[in-house]
Motif scaffolding. Structure first.
Motif, PDB file in Angstrom:
ATOM      1  N   ASN A 163      28.422  29.590  35.370  1.00 18.31           N
ATOM      2  CA  ASN A 163      29.687  29.528  34.641  1.00 18.31           C
ATOM      3  C   ASN A 163      30.002  30.902  34.088  1.00 18.31           C
ATOM      4  O   ASN A 163      29.634  31.223  32.960  1.00 18.31           O
ATOM      5  N   PRO A 164      30.643  31.724  34.909  1.00 15.47           N
ATOM      6  CA  PRO A 164      30.856  33.120  34.475  1.00 15.47           C
ATOM      7  C   PRO A 164      31.699  33.211  33.211  1.00 15.47           C
ATOM      8  O   PRO A 164      32.752  32.575  33.109  1.00 15.47           O
ATOM      9  N   LEU A 211      36.915  32.464  35.544  1.00 15.82           N
ATOM     10  CA  LEU A 211      36.154  33.297  34.594  1.00 15.82           C
ATOM     11  C   LEU A 211      36.639  32.972  33.190  1.00 15.82           C
ATOM     12  O   LEU A 211      37.840  33.008  32.913  1.00 15.82           O
ATOM     13  N   VAL A 212      35.691  32.632  32.337  1.00 12.66           N
ATOM     14  CA  VAL A 212      36.056  32.323  30.953  1.00 12.66           C
ATOM     15  C   VAL A 212      35.979  33.619  30.135  1.00 12.66           C
ATOM     16  O   VAL A 212      34.980  34.317  30.181  1.00 12.66           O
ATOM     17  N   VAL A 213      37.049  33.919  29.439  1.00  9.60           N
ATOM     18  CA  VAL A 213      37.072  35.133  28.627  1.00  9.60           C
ATOM     19  C   VAL A 213      37.040  34.775  27.155  1.00  9.60           C
ATOM     20  O   VAL A 213      37.874  34.008  26.687  1.00  9.60           O
ATOM     21  N   HIS A 214      36.040  35.327  26.429  1.00 10.50           N
ATOM     22  CA  HIS A 214      35.947  35.120  24.981  1.00 10.50           C
ATOM     23  C   HIS A 214      36.464  36.361  24.267  1.00 10.50           C
ATOM     24  O   HIS A 214      36.062  37.468  24.590  1.00 10.50           O
ATOM     25  N   ARG A 215      37.364  36.131  23.287  1.00  7.17           N
ATOM     26  CA  ARG A 215      37.881  37.272  22.521  1.00  7.17           C
ATOM     27  C   ARG A 215      37.911  36.921  21.051  1.00  7.17           C
ATOM     28  O   ARG A 215      37.878  35.761  20.677  1.00  7.17           O
ATOM     29  N   ARG A 216      37.921  37.937  20.204  1.00  3.34           N
ATOM     30  CA  ARG A 216      38.120  37.723  18.762  1.00  3.34           C
ATOM     31  C   ARG A 216      39.415  38.426  18.378  1.00  3.34           C
ATOM     32  O   ARG A 216      39.450  39.599  18.098  1.00  3.34           O
ATOM     33  N   HIS A 217      40.492  37.612  18.404  1.00  2.00           N
ATOM     34  CA  HIS A 217      41.826  38.203  18.229  1.00  2.00           C
ATOM     35  C   HIS A 217      41.991  38.924  16.903  1.00  2.00           C
ATOM     36  O   HIS A 217      42.750  39.880  16.796  1.00  2.00           O
ATOM     37  N   LEU A 218      41.207  38.450  15.885  1.00  3.58           N
ATOM     38  CA  LEU A 218      41.346  39.050  14.562  1.00  3.58           C
ATOM     39  C   LEU A 218      40.954  40.530  14.565  1.00  3.58           C
ATOM     40  O   LEU A 218      41.579  41.363  13.902  1.00  3.58           O
ATOM     41  N   ASP A 219      39.929  40.808  15.376  1.00  3.07           N
ATOM     42  CA  ASP A 219      39.456  42.201  15.422  1.00  3.07           C
ATOM     43  C   ASP A 219      40.387  43.098  16.226  1.00  3.07           C
ATOM     44  O   ASP A 219      40.279  44.321  16.182  1.00  3.07           O
ATOM     45  N   GLU A 220      41.249  42.463  17.022  1.00  7.70           N
ATOM     46  CA  GLU A 220      42.023  43.267  17.959  1.00  7.70           C
ATOM     47  C   GLU A 220      43.344  43.745  17.379  1.00  7.70           C
ATOM     48  O   GLU A 220      44.130  44.385  18.083  1.00  7.70           O
ATOM     49  N   GLN A 221      43.580  43.462  16.111  1.00  8.47           N
ATOM     50  CA  GLN A 221      44.867  43.857  15.528  1.00  8.47           C
ATOM     51  C   GLN A 221      44.810  45.347  15.140  1.00  8.47           C
ATOM     52  O   GLN A 221      44.855  45.703  13.973  1.00  8.47           O
TER      53      GLN A 221
END
Lengths: 126, 892
Positions: free
Chosen positions: B802-803, B763-773
């Motif tokens: 391609n999940p 499983l491919v995980v997309h994240r936006r680390h900048l928003d998670e601070q």
């Protein structure tokens, strides 16, 4: 000629266990895991005995049994019902629907084997 | 003594005549309607009991001392008869329609059948009339005394005779006044005897007058000349006294119990009033015609010390006309006896009905049946009352010692009786007149009259002389003859003015400020509008048809069974065959009570009246009904409110019960689910354990595989149990949160790493680390658990080739949102609502979970003050976790 059993069950591990047991005893085992087309599969395969799980995806074992008994050719086809819901109410319903034998999970392998043997032996060859 | 003996013999003979007449009249009246009974003539003559011995003897004495003023005594009734006969007709009509037995009964009936009021009127009447009866006895004694004195005999003989006269009168009144207990209270015998006595006294007075004018004076012109010369012939009119006495006489004519008795109670036909309206004034005119000549001639002829009250007797005696004197004596005797008899009868009715019987009933309340012997009890009470009243008059006469003091008692008595007038007249003309008002007015008038007229006027020392001269407690403004500082008035005028004015004023004011009860209002309406209610002069006609109508109506109100039982009982009681009783007044009132229990008294009365009386229902009746309906409506409103409240409570109970049932069903279903979820892995474990045990020749790789299955299923069992326990703790609210500070990105890092470890599919995980601070202050472990669950679900159920899972963070108003959106087909619309329910599985194929994950996530987020929800229409499986801002820490 080896006797023929159709196992309708959706738990892979239980399918494997029963297949192992019956194969060793000389039975031919076909399996099916979906409730919706179970009756069609029974008619196509025309087994000597059906082992039917109660909780199946799409259609319950109880409904399958009722539909099956409604067909004139399948009044006397032995049906062994296995269920993890061992309530007396379920047993009553199954008996009314025309089940040949009702067993609760977990079962004893020996009991399942003897039940299968008994049920098929009772039915005279067509 | 010879004359006295003859006199006694004549008296006895006369009384025997009266007895005979009364007896015959009674018998005739009972057998058939004798034509001469119950005629307007008899009625008019019976009214003459207004003229007592006080009038017969006293008028001459009055004229001798005060000139023409005596005329006022006759003017009052004349004015009433001529000018107010319509008022009398109303009284008579009311008397019949209400079956009134006395004036006390009438007042009581008018003001809501109040016995207290009746007792008050009775006391007033007894107090006012007793001296009056004494006065009659005195006149008889005096007249006997004249004959005794002429003979030079003992005066005590006359006194002894008075006792026997009183006894004889009592016997007569008892015999003819209480022979039977008629519902109409008519006494034909007594009335006929009274009429006879009226003739005797008129003839006697006219005979004496004619003798005086033509026998002594020598003609009309000579007599007129004598009158002109006499000072009493002059018109000495005192306006105040004339008006007052005329008014008192008029009031007394209506209110005196004996007048009420003959005028209203004994009235056979109200049309007789038309005759009496001219005939009775004529009678009074004849009675007064020779008063002045006799007085003038008497003053001229007789010696100075002669008692003018006895001129009627002494003039013929002085002229040696024994026969005429005897006739005159009989006239006076008639006046006195008729008054005493009727007054005693009228008073005894009041005393026995309103005082004796209520006391007797209250004493016998404990279960005594009043069926047969009440009649006798009532008659007995009447008899004792008559004897008691006459005895009272006799003893009063003995105590006061006779004398001149008694002479003035007539007017005092009138003033006392007149106190009833406001309540009476108000009662029949003014609907708003109330019981409390009547009571207050009567009490005020009664007390003032006692204080200003009766007590000072009685010659037996009931009031200390100091009170009369200095006032009560030495207060000058309380002097009986100069109340509130008004002095200089004639005592009688003074008393009448104060007592009647304050009586009437109190009556009106209190009536205006009090609210009459429904019964009072109904009675008031019936009295005031009596001509609209009652059916003509002859009363109700009774027929079986009415009984049938009553039956039909009663069935509607009471129900068939009860109504039939009631009627049957009554028919049995009346001794009638069949089931329809006669509509007797007794039965009607009982029926009214029964119906009243269901529909209210006024309504029941109106309904029964409609059928039996044949009378139209008046506006007032309808208003009374409306009042009742309003009360019933109010009750029913209260009932409705109560039943609404009950319905509300019942609904709440039903809801609670449904909830409990539902919870119970949920519990059953949950246990059934748990049982299933536990049994499934156990089935595999057992089956493969038996296989391993029973099959020695298994290939080693099979042995390993089967052991692995057993292990997997055991782990699955453990996970299930863990989840169940976790959920149980979360649901019961007993979870202990471990609040710590941390960063969202760290939590997500841990969750993603844990979820993806060992996963078979990529499983491919997309994240936006900048928003998670973003700094958090919450239970980081629980939050991680939620995230892991969501990521694992995506990994398990995302059906894309391609999940991919995209995790985004949003600042929503008042909170923080973390979205988990995959690129699969998402959850079918019909299953979206139940994904958070326990054991809900969307996909057909098993994914190893027990279906508790999302339930646990929801419980955790609820504990953390946030939420987790499925977002439809986001292109795939999409969950949003929200966290409250309150727990967020400021960004570093």
């Amino acid at each position: 000629m080896s006797r023929h059993v159709l196992l309708i069950e959706d738990e892979p591990n239980i399918i494997e266990a029963i297949r192992f047991l019956l194969s060793r005893d000389g039975w031919r085992v076909d399996t099916h895991a979906d409730g919706r087309d179970a009756v069609d599969v029974i008619r196509r395969v025309s087994p000597d005995l059906v082992i039917l799980d109660m909780m199946l995806p799409g259609k319950s074992g109880m409904d399958i049994l009722s539909d099956l008994r409604a067909l004139s050719d399948y009044h006397s086809l032995p049906v062994l019902m296995l269920t993890a819901r061992g309530q007396s109410r379920d047993r009553d319903m199954a008996e009314r629907a025309g089940v040949s034998r009702f067993m609760t999970k977990p079962f004893s392998n020996a009991e399942v084997l003897s039940a299968v043997r008994d049920l098929v032996a009772e039915v005279p060859d067509p | 003594m010879a004359t006295l003996n003859i006199l006694i013999l004549v008296c006895l003979a006369y009384v025997a005549l009266l007895f005979t007449v009364a007896f015959l009249a009674d018998r005739r009246a009972r057998r058939d309607h004798a034509p001469w009974l119950g005629t307007p003539l008899i009625y008019t003559l019976s009214l003459s009991i207004y003229c007592t011995a006080w009038t017969f003897y006293g008028a001459v004495g009055y004229a001798a001392s005060s000139g023409l003023e005596f005329v006022t005594i006759y003017i009052g009734p004349t004015l009433v008869m001529i000018g107010w006969w319509w008022g009398l007709r109303k009284l008579v009509r009311i008397g019949r329609s209400q079956r009134v037995t006395s004036i006390a009964d009438l007042i009581s009936a008018r003001y809501g059948k109040s016995n207290t009021l009746a007792v008050l009127v009775t006391i007033l009447a007894v107090v006012g009339i007793t001296p009056y009866i004494a006065l009659q006895l005195q006149s008889i004694t005096l007249s006997f005394g004249i004959f005794a004195g002429v003979d030079g005999g003992d005066r005590d003989v006359a006194g002894g005779i008075t006792f026997w006269v009183a006894t004889g009168l009592a016997a007569f009144a008892i015999l003819f006044g209480t022979r039977n207990l008629d519902v109409n209270e008519r006494h034909h015998g007594v009335v006929t005897a009274v009429a006879l006595e009226a003739v005797v006294k008129l003839v006697a007075l006219l005979a004496v007058g004619i003798f005086v004018v033509w026998g002594i004076s020598g003609g009309v012109s000579e007599t007129l000349a004598r009158i002109d010369n006499s000072e009493i012939g002059a018109w000495r009119m005192d306006g105040g006294r004339w008006t007052t006495i005329t008014f008192l006489a008029a009031a007394a004519f209506v209110c005196l119990p004996r007048m009420f008795q003959v005028m209203v109670v004994e009235n056979d036909d109200e049309r007789h009033l038309q005759t009496a309206a001219w005939a009775f004034p004529l009678y009074l005119l004849l009675m007064s015609l020779f008063v002045l000549p006799i007085a003038v001639v008497g003053l001229d002829m007789l010696p100075g010390g002669a008692n003018p009250d006895l001129f009627v007797l002494t003039l013929p005696l002085a002229e040696g006309r024994g026969g005429l004197a005897m006739l005159s004596f009989l006239g006076g005797f008639s006046s006195a006896t008729s008054m005493v008899i009727v007054a005693a009868m009228a008073l005894s009715t009041m005393v026995s009905n309103h005082v004796v019987m209520p006391i007797w009933f209250s004493l016998r309340r404990d279960g005594a049946s009043f069926s047969g012997d009440v009649r006798n009890i009532v008659l007995q009470a009447r008899r004792i009352s008559i004897a008691g009243i006459i005895a009272l008059g006799y003893f009063y006469f003995k105590l006061s010692g006779g004398g001149a003091a008694l002479a003035s008692i007539g007017l005092v008595s009138f003033a006392g009786i007149a106190q009833i007038l406001p309540a009476l007249v108000g009662g029949i003309f003014w609907r708003a007149a109330s019981r409390t008002g009547a009571m207050a007015g009567l009490i005020v008038g009664f007390l003032l009259w006692l204080y200003t007229a009766l007590l000072p006027g009685l010659g037996i020392g009931l009031m200390p002389y100091s009170v009369i001269t200095d006032g009560l407690f030495g207060l000058a403004w309380l002097r009986p003859h100069a109340l509130f500082g008004i002095s200089g008035l004639d005592p009688l005028v003074h008393s009448a003015l104060w007592s009647l004015t304050l009586n009437a004023a109190t009556f009106c004011l209190v009536s205006l400020f009090t609210f009459p009860s429904p019964l009072e209002r109904l009675q008031g309406a019936q009295f005031v509008n009596v001509f609209d209610h009652s059916a003509g002069p002859r009363g109700w006609t009774r027929s079986a048809a009415q009984s049938e109508d009553l039956m039909i109506m009663s069935q509607r109100i009471l129900g068939a069974g009860q109504a039939q039982a009631l009627f049957q009982r009554e028919a049995d009681r009346q001794g009638l065959p069949g089931h329809l009783p006669d509509p007797t007044p007794d039965f009607l009132s009982r029926l009214e009570r029964e119906l009243g229990g269901s529909v209210g008294a006024a309504t029941a009365h109106a309904m029964v009246g409609q059928i039996v009386g044949g009378s139209s229902v008046s506006v007032e009746d309808l208003m009374a009904v409306a009042d009742e309906s309003a009360q019933i409506l109010e009750y029913s409103n209260q009932l409705e409110a109560k039943s609404a409240e009950l319905a509300r409570t019942a609904r709440q109970l039903r809801e609670a019960n449904e909830k409990l049932t539902q919870i119970s069903l949920q519990k059953d279903s949950f246990l059934s689910q748990v049982s299933h979820e536990l049994r499934t892995p156990m089935t595999s474990i057992r089956a493969f354990s038996e296989i391993l045990r029973d099959n020695d020749g298994l290939a080693p790789e099979d042995q390993t595989r089967y052991a692995a299955i057993i292990l997997d299923e055991a782990l699955r069992l453990t996970r299930l149990l863990d989840d169940l326990l976790d959920l149980s703790v979360l649901e019961s609210g007993q979870v202990n949160l471990n609040l710590r500070a941390g960063k969202l990105s760290d939590v997500l890092d841990l969750a993603v790493a844990t979820a993806l470890t060992g996963a078979e599919r990529k499983l491919v995980v997309h994240r936006r680390h900048l928003d998670e601070q973003i700094a958090l202050h919450t239970d980081l472990d629980r939050l991680t658990q939620v995230f892991i669950n969501l990521i694992t679900n995506a990994q398990k159920y995302c059906d894309a080739a391609n999940p991919t899972l995209t995790i985004t963070v949003h600042d929503i108003g008042g909170g923080l949102a973390v979205d988990f959106v995959d690129n699969g087909s998402g959850i079918p619309a019909d299953a979206q609502s139940m994904v958070f329910e326990k054991f809900a599985r969307v996909a057909a194929e098993k994914a190893g979970g027990a279906g508790l994950g999302l339930s646990i996530c929801r419980e955790i987020m609820a504990r953390l003050g946030g939420d987790v929800a499925y977002m439809p229409d986001r292109g795939g499986g999409a969950f949003r976790v929200t966290l409250p801002t309150v727990l967020n820490l400021a960004a570093q």
